[in-house]
Design an enzyme around this catalytic site. Structure first.
Site, short mmCIF file in Angstrom:
data_model
loop_
_atom_site.label_atom_id
_atom_site.label_comp_id
_atom_site.label_asym_id
_atom_site.label_seq_id
_atom_site.Cartn_x
_atom_site.Cartn_y
_atom_site.Cartn_z
N ILE B 167 0.83 -1.21 0.00
CA ILE B 167 0.00 0.00 0.00
C ILE B 167 0.87 1.25 0.00
O ILE B 167 0.59 2.23 -0.70
CB ILE B 167 -0.98 0.00 1.19
CG1 ILE B 167 -1.90 -1.24 1.11
CG2 ILE B 167 -1.83 1.27 1.18
CD1 ILE B 167 -2.89 -1.36 2.27
N HIS B 310 -13.04 5.38 8.46
CA HIS B 310 -12.41 4.15 7.95
C HIS B 310 -12.97 3.75 6.59
O HIS B 310 -13.53 2.66 6.43
CB HIS B 310 -12.59 3.01 8.96
CG HIS B 310 -11.54 1.95 8.82
ND1 HIS B 310 -11.13 1.14 9.85
CD2 HIS B 310 -10.78 1.56 7.74
CE1 HIS B 310 -10.20 0.31 9.43
NE2 HIS B 310 -9.96 0.55 8.16
#
Lengths: 345, 345
Positions: B167, B310
């Site tokens: 990521i 989130h």
């Protein structure tokens, strides 16, 4: 001794260039717009040669009144902005007054914010932030598809640009770092008119960016775009370019981002479209009537729309570059030399 | 007939894969977490072979209690997440139960949100949105340096990563579309430990991305980063990785972004650092204790910090890919075959 009028402190970097320019400086000492009277009084000074002025500062609107107030030696009005919708350029030029502006230096900064708003709108960040601020997160906890939005790497996305100048191109080069490489996006744009050599222009664009790029008419950018980005200048042809008709043409899953000027998107029509799920969401750095936008403005209240206070060019490096270009235009103009960036209409 | 337990509907795409898998399905029919009792009861079923479970759903925490409740044929617990801090992997493996998770498929989506938060934090978007929503825009109209932030294209920026896995690398490839090309950024990262062949690893990274990339220790990522990005997994060594000491080391002009897990950044220490101008701002997609984050949480109230609920992996394409990987892990596990992505500790 010839003078330059500075309607607002433009930062230490650019002020130091002015200080060593050899001109006397008349500087508004407040960190706020001066009064209109203060501006008109100093412009009338027979020794006044040029003025540095601000977009969005009511004192600095260049209309017949301001031009009539100018003394005989005013040769240049230099705006700290790219846009010049606050300036009657034709009337100024007819009086032999050049208009300077600050193109080019803010392309990257505005492109940064445009991409940010694309991501924020696709990911429903306005809704997410509102939910957290209202203390509602615990009521809407994580679930497979909660708070989801369309994917920027979705295969074969269409990205539509209204205007395809430098800022649109800088935006595209950034967006291509996010989109699918195996199924790249198709790029459509519209511009004021098709050129005779439009096919070869579009072929050159396609080669430069490595994706298919094509100029189309207004209806097609609306109908085909998954992401519709407004980055055109404001003029009578572009005001209300995105109106109810345009929004109704758009896909219900598509998003709209405006980083140009507020009036290019009709606020009432956009509020209606969001309310009626005609489009997925909107991201605005600009809005008609700014900065007079109240807390109960329908676009401010909508959880499908994020409204930023016109921060597109707002990083320190960029604003210092704009300030430098603004004052260098004024200095050149005051000397009777060519401006570094002159608006002509 | 062996069964698979699905603690929450995982979308039509993945449910159709389950439906044709040949297993009986026990599906929580609510669009909410099931009760812990419901989960434990079904896990005890002698025919239960596998379970699809959610991160952040209290019913699905894989601890001794849940493992003790498992019937003799449970072979796989498959989480709809990359992170597995809600799972006692060691205890599960000791019982012969495999743990599946969903790495890889959400890298792009989380990288998108990470870059978005970097831009939002540098440009003080939290402050900008708050100002507009409070109806304060007209009191803070455009001025040369109003609402400005540091420039992402500033020459020779340093970008620090805490963790440099997939990521982080996807984030870097996007960020390089925004940073200066003439004076490219320098990249620092830290990881749990230096490798014997660290120099050649970093050389390979530098060649891959075309910029200088170097592993350093914790203190240096803090002290040198203009942008500090947290993208490491949560474990006892990474909890409170960013604490008061770390934040005090950071530049006062630097920003912090956390898109990993809340506990990697100490919330009290971050609130203190923002309040005392120890850093410029923070962007958080995760926060300790989520989703139980109230409206008066100091990080939610701060205009220097944006808190998102989130949403990192929250685009439809990505969640469908995660759902597919989650159910395929469960199906493979239930058959006694190798998982597509198994957690091992």
């Amino acid at each position: 001794m010839p003078k330059i009028l500075i309607s607002r402190h433009v930062g230490d970097h650019a002020m130091s260039i002015l200080s060593s320019s050899g001109f006397d400086l008349i500087v508004n000492s407040e960190d706020a717009a001066p009064s209109r009277e203060w501006v008109l009084k100093h412009l009338a000074d027979p020794e006044m040669a040029a003025m540095c002025l601000m977009h969005g500062q009511p004192s600095d609107i260049v209309d017949e009144e301001l031009l009539n107030a100018c003394g005989p030696n005013v040769k240049c009005l230099s705006t700290f902005s790219v846009g010049f919708d606050h300036i009657n350029v034709k009337a100024a030029n007819e009086r032999g007054i050049k208009i300077g502006h600050t193109p080019g230096v803010l392309d990257d900064a505005v492109a940064d914010v445009t991409v940010m708003l694309v991501l924020m709108t696709m990911r429903r960040v306005e809704n997410g932030i509102s939910l957290v601020k209202a203390g509602e997160w615990a009521q809407i906890p994580w679930a497979p598809f909660v708070n989801c939005g369309p994917s920027i790497s979705h295969p074969s996305l269409t990205i539509s640009f209204i205007g395809f100048g430098r800022i649109s191109q800088a935006t595209l080069s950034r967006l291509l770092a996010f989109t699918s490489t195996s199924h790249p996006p198709r790029i459509l744009y519209t511009s004021s008119r098709a050129r005779p050599d439009q096919v070869s222009i579009d072929q050159a664009f396609s080669e430069k960016f490595g994706v298919e790029i094509k100029r189309v008419e207004r209806e097609q950018v609306a109908k085909q775009g998954d992401i519709v980005i407004v980055l055109a200048s404001q003029n009578p042809q572009t005001v209300d370019f995105v109106n109810k008709e345009f929004l109704t043409w758009m896909k219900k899953t598509a998003i709209l981002v405006n980083c140009a000027r507020g009036p290019l998107v009709n606020s009432e029509d956009l509020a209606w479209a969001l309310e009626n799920d005609e489009i997925y969401g909107a991201g605005l750095d600009v809005v008609t009537g700014e900065p007079n936008v109240s807390a109960d403005h329908p676009l401010v209240k909508s959880r499908k729309c994020v409204v930023l206070p016109h921060i597109g060019s707002g990083d320190y490096d960029t604003r210092n570059k704009m300030a430098e270009l603004c004052v260098r235009n004024a200095i050149n103009g005051a000397k009777g030399e060519a401006l570094l960036a002159e608006v002509k209409v």
